[in-house]
Design an enzyme around this catalytic site. Structure first.
Site, short mmCIF file in Angstrom:
data_model
loop_
_atom_site.label_atom_id
_atom_site.label_comp_id
_atom_site.label_asym_id
_atom_site.label_seq_id
_atom_site.Cartn_x
_atom_site.Cartn_y
_atom_site.Cartn_z
N ASP A 242 -1.62 -0.48 6.03
CA ASP A 242 -1.53 0.05 7.38
C ASP A 242 -3.10 0.02 7.89
O ASP A 242 -3.38 0.36 8.82
CB ASP A 242 -1.30 1.52 7.39
N ASP B 9 -0.33 5.39 1.03
CA ASP B 9 -0.43 5.80 2.09
C ASP B 9 -0.52 5.55 3.37
O ASP B 9 -1.46 4.47 3.26
CB ASP B 9 -1.93 7.07 1.86
N ASP C 58 0.75 -1.12 0.01
CA ASP C 58 -0.04 -0.03 -0.17
C ASP C 58 0.99 1.42 -0.06
O ASP C 58 2.11 1.12 0.28
CB ASP C 58 -0.91 -0.11 1.18
#
Length: 232
Positions: free
Chosen positions: A183, A22, A20
């Site tokens: 995240d 961001d 991922d």
């Protein structure tokens, strides 16, 4: 092993990694903060604190803007203002993209370690593809990835498994051979639905919720630690 409260299990048989963007590779919260508040200024709305905006991040630009407008408007009025707000946000984000972002510790070292292991790398993000590629290039990470997919690359975005399954098909690998790292619950849910193993990092944007509550194969404090817990 340098992990947080949930120890990551060592994974074997991994041939590729989907990462991922961001909140996983880059702290882009200051970029979001700047673009959102410039948009809000155009709409004569008061600026929001960064943490409020961070809690809205993770499910794509459309969701972000609806959440941001929802601070001030009931749902019906959110839709009335949505198109103008999204257009304004995207104009401002195109200008600030990467200007205030920072690469998290261990990211570069982790990518280098994964490449040294012969792992194939893909970036899958819910950020629009144009912004994602420009951001990765700006911070010097784009060349690490064979494939980059954004939130507008397919009809469905994470937490739907579609983008992850596309990477598996691109690499001609079974999902069990492709590790996802992210995240948030979006990343973990997409990976579970695709049949991919998944690690979470504890420092990103999980919609304001605890990452320890997310179903994953463990929490790793950095991409370097992730690389140390996977092998062919």
């Amino acid at each position: 092993m340098n992990t947080v409260t949930t120890a990551a299990i060592a994974l074997t048989g991994i041939k590729a990694v989907i990462i991922d963007l961001d909140g996983t590779m880059l702290d882009t919260a200051p970029d979001f903060h700047a673009a959102v508040n410039r948009m809000r200024g155009e709409l004569d709305l008061a600026p929001l604190p960064q943490q409020t905006i961070v809690d809205f991040v993770g499910k794509g630009s459309e969701n972000l803007i609806r959440k941001v407008l929802g601070v001030d408007y009931p749902s019906a009025q959110v839709e009335q203002h949505f198109e103008a707000a999204l257009d304004s946000y995207q104009r401002h984000y195109a200008v600030v993209n990467g200007s205030f972002a920072a690469v998290y510790p261990g990211v570069l070292e982790g990518l280098q370690a994964m490449r040294k292991q012969g792992l194939r790398l893909a970036c899958v993000t819910n950020k629009p593809l144009l912004f994602a590629e420009a951001l990765l290039e700006k911070v010097g990470l784009l060349d690490y990835f064979e494939v980059v997919y954004g939130g507008d690359s397919f009809p469905k975005k994470k937490p739907d498994p579609m983008p992850l399954l596309a990477v598996c098909a691109d690499f001609k690998l079974q999902p069990s051979q492709v590790l996802a790292i992210g995240d948030s619950s979006n990343d973990a849910q997409a990976a579970r639905a695709a049949g991919c193993p998944v690690f979470n990092v504890p420092y990103g944007y999980n919609h304001g919720e605890s990452i320890q509550d997310v179903d994953s194969d463990g929490i790793v404090t950095s991409l370097l630690v992730a690389a140390q817990n996977i092998s062919h």
